[in-house]
Design an enzyme around this catalytic site. Sequence first.
Site, PDB file in Angstrom:
ATOM      1  N   LYS A  75       0.850  -1.195   0.000  1.00  0.00           N
ATOM      2  CA  LYS A  75       0.000   0.000   0.000  1.00  0.00           C
ATOM      3  C   LYS A  75       0.879   1.236   0.000  1.00  0.00           C
ATOM      4  O   LYS A  75       1.823   1.326   0.800  1.00  0.00           O
ATOM      5  CB  LYS A  75      -0.866  -0.025   1.277  1.00  0.00           C
ATOM      6  CG  LYS A  75      -1.860   1.102   1.390  1.00  0.00           C
ATOM      7  CD  LYS A  75      -3.206   0.691   0.847  1.00  0.00           C
ATOM      8  CE  LYS A  75      -4.171   1.843   0.685  1.00  0.00           C
ATOM      9  NZ  LYS A  75      -3.918   2.706  -0.482  1.00  0.00           N
ATOM     10  N   LYS A  99       5.014   2.430   8.560  1.00  0.00           N
ATOM     11  CA  LYS A  99       3.777   3.095   8.976  1.00  0.00           C
ATOM     12  C   LYS A  99       2.617   2.095   9.071  1.00  0.00           C
ATOM     13  O   LYS A  99       1.871   2.084  10.045  1.00  0.00           O
ATOM     14  CB  LYS A  99       3.437   4.197   7.948  1.00  0.00           C
ATOM     15  CG  LYS A  99       2.520   5.274   8.453  1.00  0.00           C
ATOM     16  CD  LYS A  99       2.183   6.309   7.370  1.00  0.00           C
ATOM     17  CE  LYS A  99       3.310   7.235   7.032  1.00  0.00           C
ATOM     18  NZ  LYS A  99       2.898   8.329   6.120  1.00  0.00           N
ATOM     19  N   LYS A 111       5.306   2.404  -2.844  1.00  0.00           N
ATOM     20  CA  LYS A 111       5.225   3.805  -3.272  1.00  0.00           C
ATOM     21  C   LYS A 111       5.472   3.832  -4.774  1.00  0.00           C
ATOM     22  O   LYS A 111       6.172   2.960  -5.307  1.00  0.00           O
ATOM     23  CB  LYS A 111       6.295   4.649  -2.563  1.00  0.00           C
ATOM     24  CG  LYS A 111       5.959   6.119  -2.502  1.00  0.00           C
ATOM     25  CD  LYS A 111       4.914   6.386  -1.437  1.00  0.00           C
ATOM     26  CE  LYS A 111       4.605   7.846  -1.256  1.00  0.00           C
ATOM     27  NZ  LYS A 111       3.811   8.079  -0.034  1.00  0.00           N
ATOM     28  N   THR A 195      -6.024  12.716   7.305  1.00  0.00           N
ATOM     29  CA  THR A 195      -4.650  12.942   7.761  1.00  0.00           C
ATOM     30  C   THR A 195      -4.624  14.068   8.804  1.00  0.00           C
ATOM     31  O   THR A 195      -4.008  13.926   9.868  1.00  0.00           O
ATOM     32  CB  THR A 195      -3.733  13.257   6.563  1.00  0.00           C
ATOM     33  OG1 THR A 195      -3.899  12.231   5.595  1.00  0.00           O
ATOM     34  CG2 THR A 195      -2.279  13.294   6.985  1.00  0.00           C
ATOM     35  N   ASN A 226      -4.396  20.616   2.330  1.00  0.00           N
ATOM     36  CA  ASN A 226      -5.303  19.570   2.786  1.00  0.00           C
ATOM     37  C   ASN A 226      -5.052  19.238   4.261  1.00  0.00           C
ATOM     38  O   ASN A 226      -5.950  19.338   5.103  1.00  0.00           O
ATOM     39  CB  ASN A 226      -5.098  18.339   1.879  1.00  0.00           C
ATOM     40  CG  ASN A 226      -5.902  17.138   2.328  1.00  0.00           C
ATOM     41  OD1 ASN A 226      -6.046  16.890   3.524  1.00  0.00           O
ATOM     42  ND2 ASN A 226      -6.424  16.392   1.392  1.00  0.00           N
ATOM     43  N   SER A 354      -7.557   5.087   4.288  1.00  0.00           N
ATOM     44  CA  SER A 354      -7.427   4.357   3.018  1.00  0.00           C
ATOM     45  C   SER A 354      -7.705   2.864   3.253  1.00  0.00           C
ATOM     46  O   SER A 354      -8.324   2.192   2.434  1.00  0.00           O
ATOM     47  CB  SER A 354      -6.024   4.517   2.440  1.00  0.00           C
ATOM     48  OG  SER A 354      -5.958   5.664   1.627  1.00  0.00           O
TER      49      SER A 354
HETATM   50  P1  NAD Z   1      -1.227  20.342  -0.130  1.00  0.00           P
HETATM   51  O1  NAD Z   1      -0.601  20.542  -1.456  1.00  0.00           O
HETATM   52  O2  NAD Z   1      -2.716  20.248  -0.028  1.00  0.00           O
HETATM   53  O3  NAD Z   1      -0.785  21.505   0.891  1.00  0.00           O
HETATM   54  C1  NAD Z   1       0.540  21.932   1.033  1.00  0.00           C
HETATM   55  C2  NAD Z   1       0.508  23.313   1.708  1.00  0.00           C
HETATM   56  O4  NAD Z   1       1.842  23.712   1.942  1.00  0.00           O
HETATM   57  C3  NAD Z   1      -0.139  24.399   0.854  1.00  0.00           C
HETATM   58  O5  NAD Z   1      -0.881  25.254   1.691  1.00  0.00           O
HETATM   59  C4  NAD Z   1       1.081  25.165   0.304  1.00  0.00           C
HETATM   60  O6  NAD Z   1       0.781  26.512   0.007  1.00  0.00           O
HETATM   61  C5  NAD Z   1       1.996  25.039   1.475  1.00  0.00           C
HETATM   62  N1  NAD Z   1       3.382  25.320   1.143  1.00  0.00           N
HETATM   63  C6  NAD Z   1       4.056  24.989   0.014  1.00  0.00           C
HETATM   64  N2  NAD Z   1       5.290  25.500   0.055  1.00  0.00           N
HETATM   65  C7  NAD Z   1       5.397  26.119   1.260  1.00  0.00           C
HETATM   66  C8  NAD Z   1       6.438  26.830   1.911  1.00  0.00           C
HETATM   67  N3  NAD Z   1       7.619  27.011   1.322  1.00  0.00           N
HETATM   68  N4  NAD Z   1       6.208  27.325   3.141  1.00  0.00           N
HETATM   69  C9  NAD Z   1       5.006  27.159   3.741  1.00  0.00           C
HETATM   70  N5  NAD Z   1       3.992  26.519   3.167  1.00  0.00           N
HETATM   71  C10 NAD Z   1       4.189  25.999   1.937  1.00  0.00           C
HETATM   72  O7  NAD Z   1      -0.542  19.021   0.471  1.00  0.00           O
HETATM   73  P2  NAD Z   1      -1.057  18.106   1.661  1.00  0.00           P
HETATM   74  O8  NAD Z   1      -1.807  16.956   1.102  1.00  0.00           O
HETATM   75  O9  NAD Z   1      -1.672  18.967   2.708  1.00  0.00           O
HETATM   76  O10 NAD Z   1       0.338  17.499   2.164  1.00  0.00           O
HETATM   77  C11 NAD Z   1       1.183  18.237   3.029  1.00  0.00           C
HETATM   78  C12 NAD Z   1       2.225  17.271   3.595  1.00  0.00           C
HETATM   79  O11 NAD Z   1       1.581  16.195   4.266  1.00  0.00           O
HETATM   80  C13 NAD Z   1       3.144  16.600   2.551  1.00  0.00           C
HETATM   81  O12 NAD Z   1       4.417  16.429   3.148  1.00  0.00           O
HETATM   82  C14 NAD Z   1       2.518  15.240   2.361  1.00  0.00           C
HETATM   83  O13 NAD Z   1       3.449  14.262   1.917  1.00  0.00           O
HETATM   84  C15 NAD Z   1       2.053  14.957   3.777  1.00  0.00           C
HETATM   85  N6  NAD Z   1       1.010  13.942   3.849  1.00  0.00           N
HETATM   86  C16 NAD Z   1      -0.183  14.138   3.258  1.00  0.00           C
HETATM   87  C17 NAD Z   1      -1.162  13.164   3.369  1.00  0.00           C
HETATM   88  C18 NAD Z   1      -2.523  13.367   2.776  1.00  0.00           C
HETATM   89  O14 NAD Z   1      -3.384  12.514   3.028  1.00  0.00           O
HETATM   90  N7  NAD Z   1      -2.771  14.424   2.042  1.00  0.00           N
HETATM   91  C19 NAD Z   1      -0.916  11.980   4.065  1.00  0.00           C
HETATM   92  C20 NAD Z   1       0.333  11.794   4.664  1.00  0.00           C
HETATM   93  C21 NAD Z   1       1.287  12.800   4.551  1.00  0.00           C
END
Ligand code: NAD
Length: 439
Positions: A75, A99, A111, A195, A226, A354
């Site tokens: 996964k 994880k 991945k 998340t 998100n 998920s």
């Molecule tokens: P996203 O694209 O929805 O949000 C990212 C946010 O970070 C946006 O608000 C963007 O403007 C901001 N950002 C980008 N560059 C930046 C900077 N230099 N300084 C400050 N803010 C900045 O992405 P997401 O899904 O919210 O994911 C965020 C993190 O969480 C990633 O590392 C991702 O791998 C991790 N993650 C996400 C999920 C998920 O279910 N979406 C699950 C596990 C881990």
Amino acid sequence: MLEARIEHADNPLEGVRKEIRWAVQSLGLEPAVYEILKQPRRFVEVAVPVEMDDGTVRVFTGYRSQHNDALGPCKGGIRFHPSVKPDEVKALSAWMTIKCSLMGLPFGGAKGGVACDPRELSPRELEELSRGYVRALVHVLGPDVDIPAPDVYTNPQVMAWMVDEFVRITQRSAFGMITGKPPVIGGSVGRVEATGRGVVIAAREILRRLGSDLAGSTVVVQGFGNVGSVAALLASRAGARVVAVSDSRGGVHAPGGLDVEEVLRHKDLTGSVAGLPGARPVSNEELLTLPCDVLVPAALENVLHEGNAWSVQARLVVEAANGPTTPEGDAILQRRGIVVVPDVLANAGGVTVSYFEWVQNLQGYYWSEDEVNGQLEQFMARACDTVWRMAAEHRTSLRDAAYLAALRRLAEAMRVRGWLGQAEVPVWPLTPAEPARML
Ligand code: NAD
């Protein structure tokens, strides 16, 4: 342990190998556990031709790394990003193994990724690439083999194109071959928020064990996408005071507390949290060092590093993003007694829901949002408890404890499946774990 990760900070695969080796040795496990886990069981590289809008054909390189399937099918998400590289994909798949094991899910880790910049692709080109990726890998995907999900720059629409391609080729209504789908085709309610919700549960659980309470705590969130926006909203609903948030365009700070619903409205209107009336503008660098109880990096990797870790004023760092703390930064935070809830625990709410989505697809029976959130609550609270106890027992950081807990379960699965041989377990030359100063 930290020294080992620092040594390999530039190669995430070497770093995760060292972490696994340390955990295997610390638990006195069979050497075969490390030999099996030091590389993925299967790594596939594919060429994906896409007819571009101008009629030319561009060939993209895609990868899928299936790290381990001792606990169940693999996964892990699919990332569309220019920096996608084989070693990065392999390391991310190993982290997914850790994880999933830590969370008690019946999954191994995987991945995938395609080296591309999706912002340069038209919607039609993006659809072609998504479908082409599945066509190239259809023989190694499936609900009982390997189940992808969204990751950086992929979303429910991409998942919808991918599942459609899989169903067309296999002629099976196998909607459980991918998760993070739109709910109308079998996506789970609550997946989008999962998340961020998990991040808040982890913060609450660890704060409680530190003798504190999320209600009344001050929280700073970097990244208002998100994960970060949901975490900020749910933290404020739980009684925390969210004092600063940011996105790529900048941040806002209000020591008395932000109205997160208002921040969301402002972002909807303007595209950014920056410029919120009544709040002080703050840079992303300054935001990380603001006084607060809980700091939630929810944007990018490597934002907490040796250059700023000495200035962090939070008591607790909750890693919502993957890899937001460099090994050097981690060492400094640990030395300063700042507790870090590691990413493999803090952001595991996504893969947990998920899993619920996959279960619902296999059963053809769909849960209410209350059921999803209630189960998520239980899974996260249980994993926090496991990690906390492990840290106390082995006198380690929460990150090291998460690895120990994950490896113990994984090794047991491999042992009962007969993968570890009959050789007597050697007495490992034990590397003492870093003493945990926060416990
Ligand atoms: P996203 O694209 O929805 O949000 C990212 C946010 O970070 C946006 O608000 C963007 O403007 C901001 N950002 C980008 N560059 C930046 C900077 N230099 N300084 C400050 N803010 C900045 O992405 P997401 O899904 O919210 O994911 C965020 C993190 O969480 C990633 O590392 C991702 O791998 C991790 N993650 C996400 C999920 C998920 O279910 N979406 C699950 C596990 C881990």
